[in-house]
Design a protein around this motif. Structure first.
Motif, PDB file in Angstrom:
ATOM      1  N   LEU A   1      -8.553  34.307 -22.606  1.00 25.12           N
ATOM      2  CA  LEU A   1      -8.648  34.184 -21.154  1.00 25.12           C
ATOM      3  C   LEU A   1      -9.153  35.473 -20.514  1.00 25.12           C
ATOM      4  CD1 LEU A   1      -5.410  32.139 -20.386  1.00 25.12           C
ATOM      5  CD2 LEU A   1      -7.768  31.391 -19.980  1.00 25.12           C
ATOM      6  N   LEU A   2      -8.697  36.609 -21.017  1.00 26.82           N
ATOM      7  CA  LEU A   2      -9.190  37.881 -20.475  1.00 26.82           C
ATOM      8  C   LEU A   2     -10.698  38.002 -20.666  1.00 26.82           C
ATOM      9  CD1 LEU A   2      -6.486  40.493 -21.586  1.00 26.82           C
ATOM     10  CD2 LEU A   2      -6.768  39.416 -19.339  1.00 26.82           C
ATOM     11  N   HIS A   3     -11.162  37.631 -21.841  1.00 27.96           N
ATOM     12  CA  HIS A   3     -12.596  37.690 -22.128  1.00 27.96           C
ATOM     13  C   HIS A   3     -13.367  36.768 -21.192  1.00 27.96           C
ATOM     14  CE1 HIS A   3     -16.404  37.588 -24.158  1.00 27.96           C
ATOM     15  NE2 HIS A   3     -16.267  36.316 -24.492  1.00 27.96           N
ATOM     16  N   ASN A   4     -12.896  35.549 -21.016  1.00 25.74           N
ATOM     17  CA  ASN A   4     -13.612  34.600 -20.168  1.00 25.74           C
ATOM     18  C   ASN A   4     -13.583  35.009 -18.701  1.00 25.74           C
ATOM     19  OD1 ASN A   4     -14.655  31.914 -21.590  1.00 25.74           O
ATOM     20  ND2 ASN A   4     -12.892  32.674 -22.724  1.00 25.74           N
TER      21      ASN A   4
ATOM     22  N   CYS B   1     -12.783  34.365  -7.527  1.00 26.60           N
ATOM     23  CA  CYS B   1     -11.395  33.888  -7.573  1.00 26.60           C
ATOM     24  C   CYS B   1     -11.079  33.236  -8.915  1.00 26.60           C
ATOM     25  CB  CYS B   1     -11.148  32.893  -6.440  1.00 26.60           C
ATOM     26  SG  CYS B   1     -11.241  33.609  -4.782  1.00 26.60           S
ATOM     27  N   ALA B   2     -12.040  32.498  -9.478  1.00 25.58           N
ATOM     28  CA  ALA B   2     -11.821  31.836 -10.771  1.00 25.58           C
ATOM     29  C   ALA B   2     -11.614  32.871 -11.872  1.00 25.58           C
ATOM     30  CB  ALA B   2     -12.999  30.930 -11.104  1.00 25.58           C
ATOM     31  N   GLY B   3     -12.417  33.921 -11.861  1.00 21.40           N
ATOM     32  CA  GLY B   3     -12.227  34.986 -12.839  1.00 21.40           C
ATOM     33  C   GLY B   3     -10.871  35.640 -12.698  1.00 21.40           C
ATOM     34  N   ASP B   4     -10.473  35.902 -11.453  1.00 23.87           N
ATOM     35  CA  ASP B   4      -9.148  36.483 -11.211  1.00 23.87           C
ATOM     36  C   ASP B   4      -8.041  35.553 -11.694  1.00 23.87           C
ATOM     37  OD1 ASP B   4     -10.392  38.659 -10.084  1.00 23.87           O
ATOM     38  OD2 ASP B   4      -9.978  38.081  -8.002  1.00 23.87           O
ATOM     39  N   LEU B   5      -8.244  34.250 -11.520  1.00 25.34           N
ATOM     40  CA  LEU B   5      -7.223  33.287 -11.928  1.00 25.34           C
ATOM     41  C   LEU B   5      -7.064  33.275 -13.450  1.00 25.34           C
ATOM     42  CD1 LEU B   5      -5.263  31.175 -10.819  1.00 25.34           C
ATOM     43  CD2 LEU B   5      -7.053  29.455 -11.125  1.00 25.34           C
ATOM     44  N   LEU B   6      -8.168  33.365 -14.169  1.00 21.95           N
ATOM     45  CA  LEU B   6      -8.074  33.443 -15.628  1.00 21.95           C
ATOM     46  C   LEU B   6      -7.336  34.716 -16.049  1.00 21.95           C
ATOM     47  CD1 LEU B   6     -11.587  32.247 -16.881  1.00 21.95           C
ATOM     48  CD2 LEU B   6      -9.453  30.953 -16.763  1.00 21.95           C
ATOM     49  N   LEU B   7      -7.576  35.780 -15.327  1.00 18.68           N
ATOM     50  CA  LEU B   7      -6.913  37.052 -15.623  1.00 18.68           C
ATOM     51  C   LEU B   7      -5.394  36.929 -15.458  1.00 18.68           C
ATOM     52  CD1 LEU B   7      -7.738  40.092 -16.227  1.00 18.68           C
ATOM     53  CD2 LEU B   7      -7.443  40.458 -13.781  1.00 18.68           C
ATOM     54  N   THR B   8      -4.966  36.376 -14.334  1.00 22.13           N
ATOM     55  CA  THR B   8      -3.523  36.255 -14.094  1.00 22.13           C
ATOM     56  C   THR B   8      -2.880  35.237 -15.032  1.00 22.13           C
ATOM     57  OG1 THR B   8      -3.866  34.596 -12.338  1.00 22.13           O
ATOM     58  CG2 THR B   8      -3.765  36.909 -11.680  1.00 22.13           C
TER      59      THR B   8
ATOM     60  N   THR C   1      -7.056  23.731  -6.845  1.00 23.91           N
ATOM     61  CA  THR C   1      -7.835  24.557  -5.917  1.00 23.91           C
ATOM     62  C   THR C   1      -9.254  24.673  -6.470  1.00 23.91           C
ATOM     63  OG1 THR C   1      -7.310  26.619  -7.064  1.00 23.91           O
ATOM     64  CG2 THR C   1      -5.808  25.951  -5.281  1.00 23.91           C
ATOM     65  N   PRO C   2     -10.213  25.083  -5.643  1.00 20.73           N
ATOM     66  CA  PRO C   2     -11.561  25.315  -6.174  1.00 20.73           C
ATOM     67  C   PRO C   2     -11.571  26.348  -7.304  1.00 20.73           C
ATOM     68  CG  PRO C   2     -11.634  25.190  -3.786  1.00 20.73           C
ATOM     69  CD  PRO C   2     -10.173  25.192  -4.163  1.00 20.73           C
ATOM     70  N   ALA C   3     -10.735  27.372  -7.204  1.00 18.45           N
ATOM     71  CA  ALA C   3     -10.686  28.398  -8.246  1.00 18.45           C
ATOM     72  C   ALA C   3     -10.191  27.808  -9.559  1.00 18.45           C
ATOM     73  CB  ALA C   3      -9.784  29.554  -7.816  1.00 18.45           C
ATOM     74  N   ARG C   4      -9.156  26.970  -9.492  1.00 13.67           N
ATOM     75  CA  ARG C   4      -8.629  26.350 -10.704  1.00 13.67           C
ATOM     76  C   ARG C   4      -9.678  25.424 -11.328  1.00 13.67           C
ATOM     77  NH1 ARG C   4      -4.790  21.218 -11.428  1.00 13.67           N
ATOM     78  NH2 ARG C   4      -6.821  20.381 -10.816  1.00 13.67           N
ATOM     79  N   ASP C   5     -10.324  24.619 -10.497  1.00 10.78           N
ATOM     80  CA  ASP C   5     -11.341  23.693 -11.015  1.00 10.78           C
ATOM     81  C   ASP C   5     -12.499  24.462 -11.647  1.00 10.78           C
ATOM     82  OD1 ASP C   5      -9.753  21.687 -10.047  1.00 10.78           O
ATOM     83  OD2 ASP C   5     -10.986  21.288  -8.268  1.00 10.78           O
TER      84      ASP C   5
END
Length: 325
Positions: free
Chosen positions: A93-96, A128-135, A49-53
């Protein structure tokens, strides 16, 4: 008004050794490269997905991986390599995730000398990318082999992340309202924006012990001192991009280190000096606490403190040069 004290007034040296209770002199931590691989693998297994990329792009821009280093050192000898790597990846990952979200709030075009996620993918995908790193951080922590450590770590992750979000929201709300902020609120919000995720990494090893209240609290004190020094220095970097400090947000360090009105002379130079004295006080406090850490963790903390001390000297020289110019 006198310069702000770095943190709580009570003496910490007497009880600082509690931070090392239960922490043995551990063997060499796992390689940092295993943490990078863990983070990338966790994202690569997700549907494209764009968020993953965007999340993978951000991780590939580098960074100090300071929180991963601290977590590896804290957990060395306490967790097996698999769980130690997972814990370090979760912390990093939380930091990023917070960095991507910060760039959205600050409208930053660059991060680590490269295009920020928001400048390449837009604010919406960056969110969305930040949220994805969080999850993904929680997904990795949930997969740790030791169930008790996994549970305690995820509880600590939730607590620390909530504190960072709260501190950041105080700053963002202040930007909108432009109301005066008390010194106490400034200190609290400044620590909470940065310190909790450092605390999380420092205490990864302590999470293996049920009821380790005193060591966890000492880790919090150490992180608070480091976080405060870091945030003041980070704020001082903003002075390179503004010719009017009065435009800085209400929680900016510059606003809360102004000399007394009765003091004569160059206000800018006096304010800088007060900021840097506060940084030195915070680093001194952190150094005293570090003296009670086990070998692997103490080494990495001291490297971090040295980097902050070096940055403080750079800021001082740069400011003096600008002033003379």
């Amino acid at each position: 008004m006198a310069a702000v004290d770095v943190s709580q007034q009570q003496s910490t040296d007497a009880g600082a050794s509690a931070l090392s209770n239960g922490l043995t002199h551990a063997p060499t931590p796992a390689p940092l490269s295993t943490v990078d691989q863990c983070m990338i693998d966790a994202l690569a297994h997700l549907r494209p997905t764009p968020a993953r990329d965007a999340a993978i792009y951000h991780l590939n821009t580098g960074g100090h991986r300071m929180r991963a280093r601290l977590a590896l050192a804290s957990s060395a000898g306490r967790l097996d390599t698999y769980d130690s790597t997972a814990a370090a990846a979760a912390c990093e990952l939380l930091h990023n995730a917070s960095l991507i979200h910060d760039d959205i709030s600050d409208h930053d075009l660059y991060r680590r000398g490269q295009a920020s996620v928001r400048s390449l993918y837009g604010d919406d995908v960056a969110l969305c990318a930040g949220d994805l790193l969080l999850t993904t951080a929680y997904q990795i922590a949930a997969g740790m082999r030791d169930a008790d450590t996994s549970r305690r770590l995820m509880a600590a992750m939730a607590d620390c992340t909530a504190r960072v979000i709260g501190g950041q929201s105080v700053e963002l709300a202040g930007r909108e309202r432009r109301r005066p902020v008390s010194r106490r609120d400034y200190l609290a919000a400044t620590r909470e924006k940065t310190a909790p995720l450092i605390e999380l990494a420092l205490n990864v090893g302590v999470q293996t012990d049920a009821g380790a209240t005193a060591p966890l609290e000492r880790g919090r004190q150490l992180a608070a001192a480091i976080g405060l020094a870091y945030q003041i220095l980070d704020d001082l970097d903003d002075l390179q991009t503004t010719d009017n400090p009065d435009r800085l947000h209400p929680l900016h360090a510059w606003r809360h280190h102004q000399p007394p009105r009765r003091q004569s002379g160059d206000t800018r130079e006096a304010t800088l000096a007060r900021c840097l004295r506060h940084v030195r006080a915070a680093l001194d406090r952190a150094e005293r606490l570090t003296g009670h850490l086990p070998a692997p963790l103490a080494h990495d903390v001291r490297e971090l403190l040295q980097r902050l001390a070096d940055q403080s000297r750079v800021v001082s020289r740069r400011a003096l040069t600008q002033h003379k110019g």
